[in-house]
Design an enzyme around this catalytic site. Structure first.
Site, mmCIF file in Angstrom:
data_model
loop_
_atom_site.group_PDB
_atom_site.id
_atom_site.type_symbol
_atom_site.label_atom_id
_atom_site.label_comp_id
_atom_site.label_asym_id
_atom_site.label_seq_id
_atom_site.Cartn_x
_atom_site.Cartn_y
_atom_site.Cartn_z
ATOM 1 N N GLU A 226 12.494 -4.408 -31.493
ATOM 2 C CA GLU A 226 12.831 -5.679 -31.750
ATOM 3 C C GLU A 226 14.032 -5.697 -32.733
ATOM 4 O OE1 GLU A 226 9.832 -4.520 -31.680
ATOM 5 O OE2 GLU A 226 8.604 -5.745 -30.335
ATOM 6 N N HIS B 13 -2.358 -10.271 -33.845
ATOM 7 C CA HIS B 13 -1.862 -10.974 -32.574
ATOM 8 C C HIS B 13 -2.363 -12.607 -32.552
ATOM 9 C CE1 HIS B 13 -1.563 -6.783 -31.392
ATOM 10 N NE2 HIS B 13 -0.734 -7.232 -30.551
#
Lengths: 335, 351
Positions: free
Chosen positions: B78, B147
């Site tokens: 990322e 998450h």
């Protein structure tokens, strides 16, 4: 584009000329930085406040890179950016003005010396170790997608090679064959920590093998060797062959930042002999390329350029505190 | 502002939305595709945005339409690919970069808040970063503490990036169009529960009317999702729908709830908050983000600063300051459920 592989006498003089200009600039900033911080030392005082990371000793890296780059090529640099900015053709007056926090500066006084952005030169820097590398990938990506042979040079220190961003960037650049040249300035020290205490390999150049790209280490802060290594990497990138990694064993002549007493450092004794400018001066003199008059002229021209930039900075207006909220967004306002 | 009378309850999404209905995910994809057709500088990049079509269907079909040169799968790196997006944006491209879950910001936040968000400012306005960082938020399906977070307050706290949070298909398309066209970096946060996914419980309003042509929903403008006179619920994202459901239920008891859908967190539409609370005098903030030091406090501060002495009630329904639990009953004990919202409204009006 043809790529030159041999330095002419003029090229060699130009390398020295660039190194002299950089050193002259750094000495001027050093002088101005400390001029109004005594007695005692207050980092936030004076016309040039804040941290100041000067690059004296690292001129060969900048000169060796800059000689190969054209106006459309990009460079990302570090918290110690002046030498690279000058060699990449950043407007020296606007850079000085930014260091003095003036409205005429590259960032209108919003950035400071670690945050120099010159869109005309496609130059930027970041104060976060290794984090200047990923944006260089994006510049290279844009150049590649536009079908040009422009390249991006991403410079970082040897400490950055232990950051995740370094490894992510090398992998992605290699994977996509991006026209990037990674240059590691190994000045032996991550502030006070020697590379022997931070790095598992003797040369970061070997890390290139992990990503299937060429890795080269240049020893002895040798400007002509930097020039040769970067030349090959730039040729490769312009030809669409992908990225390269070069590590230069350079030298941080002064402290990590101004005010650093360097009590951790035992290599200061040998510094005078390792200063790359007298070394290269002697090399060119011995080779019969450089005479005293030419060297004197180099110094005078550099002084004129630098003092003009310093004078421009000092005579420029300070930003208006009423404008402190401007430039957060493009419309210049915030709720 | 809407011009409908206050006797009307839930407002239509948009009077001109037409009859064609799309899921939120398809509305997002349509916005991206239209901008990719209009502007060759727009491209999409992220993990699993290509053949998979985005884990939450935010890029479905784009690879087939535009090919791998413009819809690009990345390594799980990322920092590298968000940084790459920044550099490409600096050079004039318009990347739409997906961070698969907002929760993953921890591995790449330096690129986001020290680079994407600050370059324009640090350059004194000389360098623009016209980039969209699209990311999935929210819980409710037992995905655990790493998450399920919303985190828009974390992003909005840091200056230099706009943060938009659509609650429905119409706003999703219009906000994405505005985000791609914006010259500022925009963090586009969609809640998984409003995407209309076939494999997750979805709110009925996850599918709704969406105009065919490109249009913008202005960044920084809230919307009155339901007019009311007794109490103002200021909320966003999936919680808009829970709030509307509660409002409809309580309308039968004569409790008239106004629901403000913020749509953008930064810059916050403070005028809309103040206008609503000026009318009702009672404020409930419903926020699926963590309660302390975040959006709910900011909304309340906005009202308190503007209306000293003008507030008869202030409360919030947010995630108490715990990580999101895995076990279903534990998770629903901390989410801003309709039951918690209803209890807050009843308390606000003295029932």
């Amino acid at each position: 584009m043809t790529v030159q592989s041999v330095l002419s006498e003029k090229d060699k003089l130009d390398l020295l000329r660039m190194m002299v200009l950089i050193r002259t600039f750094e000495e001027a900033i050093l002088r101005e930085y400390h001029a109004d911080k005594s007695p005692g030392f207050d980092i936030g005082a004076g016309l040039v406040p804040g941290e100041m990371h000067l690059a004296a000793g690292q001129e060969p890296v900048a000169a060796g890179i800059g000689a190969h780059l054209s106006r459309g090529d990009a460079m990302t640099a570090t918290h110690r950016p002046h030498h690279l900015a000058i060699a990449h053709g950043v407007d020296i007056r606007k850079m000085a003005a930014e260091i003095f926090g003036r409205e005429t500066g590259l960032g209108r006084g919003r950035g400071g010396h670690m945050h120099l952005f010159d869109p005309e030169a496609h130059f930027s820097c970041s104060g976060i170790v290794a984090e200047g590398l990923p944006p260089a990938l994006g510049q290279a990506f844009a150049f590649q997608r536009a079908g040009t042979d422009r390249v991006a040079v991403a410079v970082a220190g040897e400490g950055a090679a232990n950051q995740g961003a370094f490894h992510e960037a090398l992998n992605l650049a290699a994977l996509w064959k991006l026209p990037v040249i990674f240059v590691i300035e190994d000045n032996d020290w991550g502030i006070s920590v020697p590379r022997s205490a931070s790095t598992s390999v003797p040369s970061n150049a070997v890390r290139a093998a992990a990503y299937g790209i060429p890795g080269t280490r240049v020893e002895d802060n040798a400007v002509e060797d930097v020039w040769a290594a970067v030349g090959e990497a730039v040729r490769r990138a312009r030809a669409g062959e992908g990225p390269s990694l070069i590590e230069v064993h350079t030298l941080r002549l002064w402290g990590h930042f101004e005010g650093d007493a360097q009590g951790y450092r035992g290599d200061l004794e040998g510094v005078p002999g390792r200063d790359p400018i007298p070394t290269y001066h002697k090399h060119l003199s011995d080779a019969g390329i450089l005479d005293t008059a030419t060297f004197t002229e180099m110094g005078a021209a550099a002084s004129a350029t630098v003092e003009d930039a310093i004078a421009f900075a000092k005579s420029s207006p300070l930003p208006d505190p009423a404008d402190a909220l401007k430039y957060v967004f493009t419309e210049g306002a915030r709720s | 502002m809407n011009t409908l009378s206050s006797t009307q309850t839930q407002l239509p999404l948009e009077p001109e939305a037409g009859r064609r209905r799309l899921s939120t995910s398809k509305a997002i994809v349509e916005a991206i595709a239209q901008q990719m057709h209009t502007d060759e500088k727009v491209f999409v990049m992220g993990e699993d945005v290509g053949a998979y079509g985005g884990i939450f269907s935010s890029t479905t079909g784009l690879l087939d339409e535009f090919g791998p040169e413009r819809v690009i799968d990345t390594p799980i790196s990322e920092t590298a690919f968000i940084g790459l997006g920044i550099g490409a944006a600096v050079e004039g491209m318009r990347p739409v970069v997906e961070l698969m879950f907002a929760d993953f910001f921890g591995v790449c936040m330096d690129q986001i808040y020290n680079h994407m968000a600050k370059i324009h400012f640090e350059s004194g306005g000389n360098v623009r970063v016209p980039m969209v960082l699209m990311t999935a938020t929210g819980g409710g399906y037992s995905d655990g503490a790493q998450h399920s977070q919303c985190l828009w307050g974390t992003f909005a706290h840091l200056p230099g990036m706009k943060v938009v949070v659509p609650s429905n298909p119409y706003d999703a398309k219009g906000l994405m169009t505005a985000a791609i066209r914006s010259d500022d970096p925009v963090v586009y946060m969609f809640h998984k529960g409003i995407m209309g996914l076939g494999w997750m419980k979805k709110n009925p309003r996850s599918i709704g009317a969406v105009p065919t042509d490109a249009y913008e929903v202005p960044i920084g403008k809230a919307r009155v999702a339901r007019e009311g006179s007794d109490v103002s619920i200021v909320t966003l994202s999936l919680s808009v729908h829970h709030s509307l459901d509660v409002a409809e239920k309580l309308a039968g008891e004569g409790i008239d709830v106004e629901v403000i859908d913020l749509r953008t967190v930064a810059p916050l539409d403070r005028e809309a908050i103040i206008a609503s609370v000026s009318k009702t005098g009672r404020l409930i903030v419903v926020d699926e983000d963590y309660q302390s030091f975040g959006l709910s406090g900011e909304v309340i501060a906005t009202a308190a600063e503007a209306l000293p002495g003008g507030l008869k009630h202030v409360s919030r329904v947010a995630v108490p300051d715990v990580p999101i639990p895995y076990a279903r009953d534990l998770e629903y004990a901390v989410l801003p459920t309709p039951a918690r919202i209803e209890a807050a409204v009843r308390q606000a009006v003295g029932q």
